[in-house]
Write an enzyme that holds these catalytic residues in place. Structure first.
Site, short mmCIF file in Angstrom:
data_model
loop_
_atom_site.label_atom_id
_atom_site.label_comp_id
_atom_site.label_asym_id
_atom_site.label_seq_id
_atom_site.Cartn_x
_atom_site.Cartn_y
_atom_site.Cartn_z
N GLU A 39 85.09 13.21 96.18
CA GLU A 39 85.12 11.77 96.62
C GLU A 39 86.45 11.13 96.18
OE1 GLU A 39 82.00 11.44 93.09
OE2 GLU A 39 80.46 12.38 94.39
N LEU A 68 79.27 10.21 98.64
CA LEU A 68 79.22 10.17 96.98
C LEU A 68 78.00 11.37 96.97
CD1 LEU A 68 79.03 7.15 94.83
CD2 LEU A 68 78.18 9.41 94.11
N GLU A 70 77.45 15.01 94.86
CA GLU A 70 78.16 16.05 94.31
C GLU A 70 77.61 17.28 94.52
OE1 GLU A 70 77.11 13.25 92.66
OE2 GLU A 70 78.90 12.46 91.88
N GLN A 92 84.77 13.95 89.77
CA GLN A 92 85.54 12.72 89.18
C GLN A 92 85.48 12.92 87.61
OE1 GLN A 92 83.66 9.17 90.92
NE2 GLN A 92 85.50 9.27 92.37
N PHE A 93 84.25 13.23 86.99
CA PHE A 93 84.31 13.53 85.60
C PHE A 93 83.29 14.77 85.67
CE2 PHE A 93 85.36 9.02 85.91
CZ PHE A 93 86.38 8.91 84.85
N ILE A 97 79.14 16.76 87.07
CA ILE A 97 79.25 18.06 87.65
C ILE A 97 77.60 18.54 87.55
CG2 ILE A 97 79.50 19.78 85.82
CD1 ILE A 97 81.20 21.17 87.66
N HIS A 139 81.44 10.34 80.55
CA HIS A 139 82.66 10.55 81.14
C HIS A 139 83.78 11.25 80.07
CE1 HIS A 139 81.42 7.16 83.47
NE2 HIS A 139 82.44 7.09 84.37
#
Lengths: 330, 339
Positions: A39, A68, A70, A92-93, A97, A139
């Protein structure tokens, strides 16, 4: 270029973001099978700007922006890897995942075993982990132990720009799926000498960050630096694990035999953590050498909180120091 | 069997409702603007995803909800909470990480919760609330409590597999749930056209024999009409539906600033949407039809500003949680110790 009569590579000062970007760029250049997928990785350059400039340089067939989704991204990468490409996925973080775990655990990790070696899954999933950007919960996750538990996966965690670049190159060249966990706290915190040329560092090999004879400290990722800070004034041997799975048993064992004491420092929650595995290993293999109980200094049984409580969550220098003192005083 | 969508012309909407919707939108706008203004002080130590420009959707939908109804929201959720009736003080206290916050200062802007008000939780995981909303609707059906659940999510969430799984389940079981997709065209910085094969998200409903509608999400009366039909159909007939509300976020994905300066999107595009401000356009309509006067509008703004002042003061004066709070609420009963 030579230094004291030896050939050495030209060094440049880079932070971890730049070093990882260089590794990606050099691997894309070296091997036409390498592709970047995720992404916002292309046009935008990624949340942390790690893949900045790569789309312009290598084009949309090699640097692929995705929807978007995952689970779909990792699943597509598993298919690409089985086909023979070497996809490097960005999530992204680390907390994001979890949406893709089904593909990571049920497919990527066991593709080789399930196909009796006919297919491998040369896939890298890069994701920032840990406390570092003052955002709570998902995050700031440190759930490396979950992934270490799963047969077929390798888990790598750099602690400096230098080892980030060399280990990522190795991860991309590795024939098995590798989870590459980047400490978001260190992305721009350290600028250090990094060879300009491509190089690899061995997966499965820890590094002795500091030699010592009284106490063995095992740490990884961002916690390495905290663990080292807390060890000031002690004659401690600090092991930077670097590869969390398969971890370097030999280096740990040799150090314990020398020092007779072991403290493991981790950001993640203690129960079922990687520290538990290393403790069990040390107890099984080296209990006769240990002069004191093994101590783990880890995160508490809690969810990563808002920024103000981060220092209560992540083992502080004081807490780590106390763990060292407890072992030294035994 | 589908119910006919009950259209209602704007003139038929009661004056009191128009005023309430204007107030609701302005309350969200001024709340979000205050966050943007205070954020540079760096006392709010959590990421904030602001919904300035998107207020009409929350205001129009929630105007149709009853107090007992449930709302599931996402990382850009302040507007949904406020429109559903959340007080400002616990929200600000949460952003400031105070013990008096709606998540006791441990969740921040992305994890707000207001159970009494029917906001059962939000999270940073895009699409995370969608199946939970379906589950709440299933529970309502089992209990027969007449509740409707509204799930707010963005265009990005419609790319997650869980959206389709959940929509199918809701349609199959005819659950009292309304899916409201706020299509603001961007998932972080990726534009919709670079991510979706068909950019008409509402058409997904047809695949499940359900009703989907695409509306102007910047027109609060259009939202009110569509939500009225969808919520009535959900409540009475157990017919889920999908509303795609087209809108635009004025700020960047996260934080108090615009993002066109980073090249994330064209400046002209933002300026076009600024012209379509849901509040300014509605304001003009209200003045024209005489529902509100200029004076009443500024009075409304003054009252809201005071509400915000009080909430911020409350937040800033509230205590921070301590280390022991970190360990609380992880399990029922006794908490673990730190070491």
């Amino acid at each position: 270029m030579t230094h004291k009569g030896k050939d050495v590579m030209a060094l440049i000062k880079q932070n971890m973001v730049q070093a990882i970007n260089a590794a990606l760029s050099q691997e894309l250049e070296r091997d036409p099978d390498v592709v970047i997928i995720g992404e916002d990785v292309g046009r935008d350059g990624g949340v942390f700007r790690v893949s900045e400039g790569l789309l312009d340089r290598f084009g949309p067939k090699r640097v692929i922006d995705t929807p978007l989704a995952e689970l779909g991204i990792v699943g597509a990468a598993v298919g690409m890897a089985s086909y023979g490409l070497r996809p490097v996925v960005e999530i992204q973080f680390m907390g994001f995942i979890y949406a893709a775990l089904e593909q990571v655990f049920s497919h990527a990790s066991r593709m080789r075993s399930r196909s009796r070696g006919a297919f491998t899954c040369p896939l890298v999933i890069r994701t920032p982990y840990g406390i570092g950007i003052k955002a709570p919960e998902l995050h700031s996750e440190s759930s490396e132990a979950l992934f270490c538990h799963m047969p077929g996966l390798k888990v790598v965690m750099p602690s400096s720009p230098y080892n980030a670049k060399g280990l990522l190159a190795s991860a991309i060249r590795d024939d098995d799926p590798v989870l590459f966990l980047e400490p978001s706290r260190l992305y721009r915190a350290i600028k250090a000498d990094v060879p300009d040329e491509p190089y690899t560092l061995p997966i499965g090999k820890a590094e002795i960050f500091q030699e010592g004879k009284d106490l063995t400290i095992v740490a990884w990722g961002a916690m390495l630096h905290k663990a080292a800070e807390a060890a000031e004034g002690l004659d401690a041997e600090i092991i930077d694990l670097l590869t969390l799975k398969p971890y370097d048993e030999e280096t740990i064992l040799n150090s314990i035999k020398k020092t007779g004491r072991l403290v493991i420092v981790e950001e993640a929650t203690r129960i079922g953590g990687l520290g538990a595995e290393i403790s069990a290993f040390a107890a099984e293999e080296a209990i006769g050498y240990l002069a004191a109980p093994i101590v783990r200094c880890a995160g508490p049984e809690a969810v990563v909180p808002m920024a103000r409580l981060e220092d209560e969550f992540r083992p502080s220098t004081e807490r780590i120091r106390k763990a060292y003192e407890r072992v030294m005083a035994y | 069997m589908k119910r006919a969508v009950r259209h209602q012309a704007q003139t038929e909407i009661e004056k009191a409702v128009l005023v309430k919707m204007y107030t609701s939108m302005l309350r969200i706008r001024l709340f979000e603007e205050r966050i943007a203004a205070l954020y540079p002080e760096q006392e709010m130590q959590c990421p904030v995803h602001l919904c300035i420009g998107q207020e009409a959707i929350a205001a129009g939908v929630c105007m149709r909800l009853e107090e007992k109804d449930y709302v599931f929201s996402n990382h850009r959720g302040h507007g949904h909470c406020l429109a559903k009736g959340s007080a400002m003080a616990p929200l600000f206290a949460e952003f400031y990480g105070r013990k008096t916050g709606c998540s006791r200062g441990k969740g921040g802007s992305m994890h707000v919760i207001d159970v009494k008000n029917g906001i059962l939780g939000t999270s940073a995981i895009v699409g995370g609330g969608i199946p939970m909303g379906v589950g709440a609707a299933l529970a309502s059906r089992i209990r027969g409590d007449g509740r409707v659940t509204v799930i707010f999510f963005g265009d990005g969430a419609s790319e997650e597999g869980v959206f389709y799984e959940s929509f199918n389940f809701a349609a199959l079981k005819r659950l009292p749930v309304v899916f409201v997709c706020e299509n603001n065209f961007y998932a972080t910085n990726s534009p919709q056209a670079a991510r979706q094969a068909s950019c008409r998200i509402s058409s997904a409903a047809a695949a499940f024999d359900a009703h989907g509608v695409c509306i102007d999400g910047n027109d609060v009366t259009a939202v009110y009409e569509a939500a009225g039909a969808a919520i009535a159909n959900a409540r009475d007939g157990g017919e889920p539906s999908l509303i795609e509300a087209i809108t635009y976020r004025w700020k960047g994905h996260v934080g108090p600033n615009a993002d066109f300066e980073n090249g994330c999107r064209p400046k002209d595009e933002l300026f076009d949407w600024l012209d379509r401000c849901p509040i300014r356009t509605f304001k003009a309509r209200l003045l024209e039809c005489g529902a509100m006067t200029d004076e009443e509008m500024s009075e409304t703004a003054t009252i809201i500003d005071k509400e915000i002042d009080t909430a911020v003061a409350f937040a800033k004066a509230s205590p921070f949680p301590g280390a022991s709070d970190l360990l609380s609420d992880v399990y029922a009963g006794q908490n673990h110790a730190m070491d």
